[in-house]
Design a protein around this motif. Structure first.
Motif, PDB file in Angstrom:
ATOM      1  N   LEU A  17      42.432  53.399  35.133  1.00 53.67           N
ATOM      2  CA  LEU A  17      43.151  52.999  36.329  1.00 53.67           C
ATOM      3  C   LEU A  17      42.185  52.306  37.296  1.00 53.67           C
ATOM      4  CD1 LEU A  17      45.952  53.265  37.712  1.00 53.67           C
ATOM      5  CD2 LEU A  17      45.110  55.381  38.735  1.00 53.67           C
ATOM      6  N   ASN A  18      42.622  51.217  37.893  1.00 55.70           N
ATOM      7  CA  ASN A  18      41.877  50.406  38.858  1.00 55.70           C
ATOM      8  C   ASN A  18      40.819  49.490  38.247  1.00 55.70           C
ATOM      9  OD1 ASN A  18      43.358  51.520  41.054  1.00 55.70           O
ATOM     10  ND2 ASN A  18      41.985  53.287  41.029  1.00 55.70           N
ATOM     11  N   ASP A  19      40.634  49.511  36.927  1.00 55.26           N
ATOM     12  CA  ASP A  19      39.719  48.553  36.296  1.00 55.26           C
ATOM     13  C   ASP A  19      40.274  47.148  36.497  1.00 55.26           C
ATOM     14  OD1 ASP A  19      38.040  50.531  35.345  1.00 55.26           O
ATOM     15  OD2 ASP A  19      38.653  50.337  33.240  1.00 55.26           O
ATOM     16  N   VAL A  20      39.391  46.189  36.672  1.00 54.65           N
ATOM     17  CA  VAL A  20      39.775  44.781  36.725  1.00 54.65           C
ATOM     18  C   VAL A  20      39.319  44.163  35.414  1.00 54.65           C
ATOM     19  CG1 VAL A  20      39.476  42.580  37.928  1.00 54.65           C
ATOM     20  CG2 VAL A  20      39.637  44.707  39.237  1.00 54.65           C
ATOM     21  N   ILE A  21      40.259  43.532  34.728  1.00 51.77           N
ATOM     22  CA  ILE A  21      40.013  43.015  33.381  1.00 51.77           C
ATOM     23  C   ILE A  21      40.542  41.581  33.281  1.00 51.77           C
ATOM     24  CG2 ILE A  21      39.998  45.255  32.234  1.00 51.77           C
ATOM     25  CD1 ILE A  21      43.081  43.160  31.939  1.00 51.77           C
ATOM     26  N   LEU A  22      40.219  40.939  32.175  1.00 53.25           N
ATOM     27  CA  LEU A  22      40.794  39.645  31.849  1.00 53.25           C
ATOM     28  C   LEU A  22      41.835  39.888  30.766  1.00 53.25           C
ATOM     29  CD1 LEU A  22      40.654  36.549  32.278  1.00 53.25           C
ATOM     30  CD2 LEU A  22      39.095  36.480  30.330  1.00 53.25           C
ATOM     31  N   TYR A  23      43.080  39.575  31.076  1.00 55.64           N
ATOM     32  CA  TYR A  23      44.147  39.721  30.091  1.00 55.64           C
ATOM     33  C   TYR A  23      44.440  38.344  29.541  1.00 55.64           C
ATOM     34  CZ  TYR A  23      48.577  40.979  27.909  1.00 55.64           C
ATOM     35  OH  TYR A  23      49.585  41.175  27.006  1.00 55.64           O
ATOM     36  N   ARG A  24      44.169  38.167  28.271  1.00 54.22           N
ATOM     37  CA  ARG A  24      44.312  36.858  27.630  1.00 54.22           C
ATOM     38  C   ARG A  24      45.713  36.313  27.810  1.00 54.22           C
ATOM     39  NH1 ARG A  24      39.391  35.129  27.397  1.00 54.22           N
ATOM     40  NH2 ARG A  24      38.055  36.349  26.080  1.00 54.22           N
ATOM     41  N   GLY A  25      45.800  35.068  28.173  1.00 53.57           N
ATOM     42  CA  GLY A  25      47.077  34.405  28.374  1.00 53.57           C
ATOM     43  C   GLY A  25      47.617  34.543  29.782  1.00 53.57           C
ATOM     44  N   THR A  26      47.043  35.473  30.575  1.00 52.29           N
ATOM     45  CA  THR A  26      47.516  35.683  31.942  1.00 52.29           C
ATOM     46  C   THR A  26      46.422  35.445  32.965  1.00 52.29           C
ATOM     47  OG1 THR A  26      49.165  37.268  31.194  1.00 52.29           O
ATOM     48  CG2 THR A  26      48.572  37.355  33.513  1.00 52.29           C
ATOM     49  N   GLY A  27      45.261  36.052  32.774  1.00 46.57           N
ATOM     50  CA  GLY A  27      44.158  35.885  33.709  1.00 46.57           C
ATOM     51  C   GLY A  27      43.613  37.213  34.173  1.00 46.57           C
ATOM     52  N   VAL A  28      42.971  37.220  35.339  1.00 41.76           N
ATOM     53  CA  VAL A  28      42.326  38.401  35.884  1.00 41.76           C
ATOM     54  C   VAL A  28      43.401  39.339  36.450  1.00 41.76           C
ATOM     55  CG1 VAL A  28      40.676  39.267  37.593  1.00 41.76           C
ATOM     56  CG2 VAL A  28      40.222  37.104  36.397  1.00 41.76           C
ATOM     57  N   CYS A  29      43.358  40.601  35.999  1.00 40.29           N
ATOM     58  CA  CYS A  29      44.355  41.597  36.396  1.00 40.29           C
ATOM     59  C   CYS A  29      43.680  42.912  36.736  1.00 40.29           C
ATOM     60  CB  CYS A  29      45.329  41.872  35.245  1.00 40.29           C
ATOM     61  SG  CYS A  29      46.288  40.465  34.687  1.00 40.29           S
ATOM     62  N   GLU A  30      44.360  43.683  37.590  1.00 39.23           N
ATOM     63  CA  GLU A  30      43.926  45.045  37.878  1.00 39.23           C
ATOM     64  C   GLU A  30      44.884  46.000  37.185  1.00 39.23           C
ATOM     65  OE1 GLU A  30      43.117  48.129  41.568  1.00 39.23           O
ATOM     66  OE2 GLU A  30      43.898  46.135  42.008  1.00 39.23           O
ATOM     67  N   ILE A  31      44.333  47.058  36.610  1.00 38.10           N
ATOM     68  CA  ILE A  31      45.168  48.096  36.010  1.00 38.10           C
ATOM     69  C   ILE A  31      45.661  48.978  37.154  1.00 38.10           C
ATOM     70  CG2 ILE A  31      45.259  50.054  34.427  1.00 38.10           C
ATOM     71  CD1 ILE A  31      43.021  48.639  32.817  1.00 38.10           C
ATOM     72  N   THR A  32      46.941  48.876  37.449  1.00 43.10           N
ATOM     73  CA  THR A  32      47.511  49.574  38.597  1.00 43.10           C
ATOM     74  C   THR A  32      48.231  50.876  38.223  1.00 43.10           C
ATOM     75  OG1 THR A  32      49.447  48.135  38.457  1.00 43.10           O
ATOM     76  CG2 THR A  32      47.715  47.511  40.016  1.00 43.10           C
ATOM     77  N   ALA A  33      48.476  51.072  36.941  1.00 45.55           N
ATOM     78  CA  ALA A  33      49.098  52.331  36.507  1.00 45.55           C
ATOM     79  C   ALA A  33      48.897  52.492  35.011  1.00 45.55           C
ATOM     80  CB  ALA A  33      50.589  52.345  36.833  1.00 45.55           C
ATOM     81  N   LEU A  34      48.907  53.740  34.588  1.00 42.52           N
ATOM     82  CA  LEU A  34      48.934  54.107  33.175  1.00 42.52           C
ATOM     83  C   LEU A  34      50.258  54.839  33.029  1.00 42.52           C
ATOM     84  CD1 LEU A  34      45.285  55.433  33.093  1.00 42.52           C
ATOM     85  CD2 LEU A  34      46.075  53.179  32.347  1.00 42.52           C
ATOM     86  N   THR A  35      51.161  54.274  32.276  1.00 40.02           N
ATOM     87  CA  THR A  35      52.539  54.740  32.328  1.00 40.02           C
ATOM     88  C   THR A  35      53.197  54.679  30.957  1.00 40.02           C
ATOM     89  OG1 THR A  35      54.600  54.433  33.562  1.00 40.02           O
ATOM     90  CG2 THR A  35      53.413  52.439  32.941  1.00 40.02           C
ATOM     91  N   GLU A  36      54.434  55.051  30.905  1.00 40.51           N
ATOM     92  CA  GLU A  36      55.254  54.876  29.709  1.00 40.51           C
ATOM     93  C   GLU A  36      56.341  53.875  30.046  1.00 40.51           C
ATOM     94  OE1 GLU A  36      56.660  58.625  28.297  1.00 40.51           O
ATOM     95  OE2 GLU A  36      54.722  59.154  27.449  1.00 40.51           O
ATOM     96  N   LYS A  37      56.649  53.039  29.094  1.00 39.41           N
ATOM     97  CA  LYS A  37      57.668  52.007  29.299  1.00 39.41           C
ATOM     98  C   LYS A  37      58.533  51.953  28.044  1.00 39.41           C
ATOM     99  CE  LYS A  37      59.045  48.466  31.822  1.00 39.41           C
ATOM    100  NZ  LYS A  37      59.777  48.671  33.031  1.00 39.41           N
ATOM    101  N   ARG A  38      59.812  51.767  28.266  1.00 37.13           N
ATOM    102  CA  ARG A  38      60.759  51.674  27.156  1.00 37.13           C
ATOM    103  C   ARG A  38      60.882  50.222  26.713  1.00 37.13           C
ATOM    104  NH1 ARG A  38      63.598  55.200  24.813  1.00 37.13           N
ATOM    105  NH2 ARG A  38      65.597  54.774  23.852  1.00 37.13           N
TER     106      ARG A  38
END
Length: 169
Positions: A17-38
């Motif tokens: 949580l809160n790491d700043v990463i490079l997400y390929r195809g999108t760009g620089v992102c912050e991890i704002t939650a660790l969650t479950e998604k349907r």
């Protein structure tokens, strides 16, 4: 929606949580939650990513796709890669459909050097077309890929160098 420890259920994950990463195809992102998604009829554990340079967007990335997330490199490493740009070979693919597919794969799963090769290839192709007086430059898909490559590389540069996106661009 809830957040939980990345060691939940005995699984270790690369990012927190809160790491700043490079997400390929999108760009620089912050991890704002660790969650479950349907997704359809399945519930998956996901990272919630908020792009730093795109407003009002959250991307949910299943842990199984965390290979598309990359740690940001140092300013020296990013600038070193950019310094190699003049020596990089272009990688033009004549067939537009094959080219679009391959270049999109590079944006999603390739290295920065491969993305720079695509950027250089498309930029020079656009310059050649304009020099010859051909209107419009590149085809639409190539133009979008050029824009995405340039934006993602500029975002990473802006973040690691602490400058504005406009300066990095």
């Amino acid at each position: 929606r809830f957040t939980y420890n990345t060691e939940q259920r005995g699984k270790m994950h690369m990012y927190q949580l809160n790491d700043v990463i490079l997400y390929r195809g999108t760009g620089v992102c912050e991890i704002t939650a660790l969650t479950e998604k349907r997704f359809g009829d399945q519930t998956q554990e996901c990272y919630a990513l908020t792009p730093l340079y795109l407003n009002n967007l959250t991307i949910f990335v299943p842990y199984s796709l965390e290979s598309r997330m990359k740690e940001l490199e140092s300013e020296d490493e990013v600038l070193g890669s950019l310094g190699m740009l003049p020596e990089l070979e272009t990688v033009w693919i004549p067939d537009v459909y094959t080219r679009r597919k391959k270049y999109r794969e590079v944006l999603l799963d390739g290295t920065r050097e491969e993305a720079l090769q695509v950027l250089k290839t498309l930029y020079l192709a656009k310059q050649r077309r304009q020099f010859r007086g051909q209107k419009g430059g590149l085809c639409v898909s190539d133009d979008h890929l050029l824009y995405d490559c340039k934006r993602i590389i500029a975002e990473e540069l802006a973040y690691v160098c602490g400058c504005t996106f406009a300066e990095a661009e």
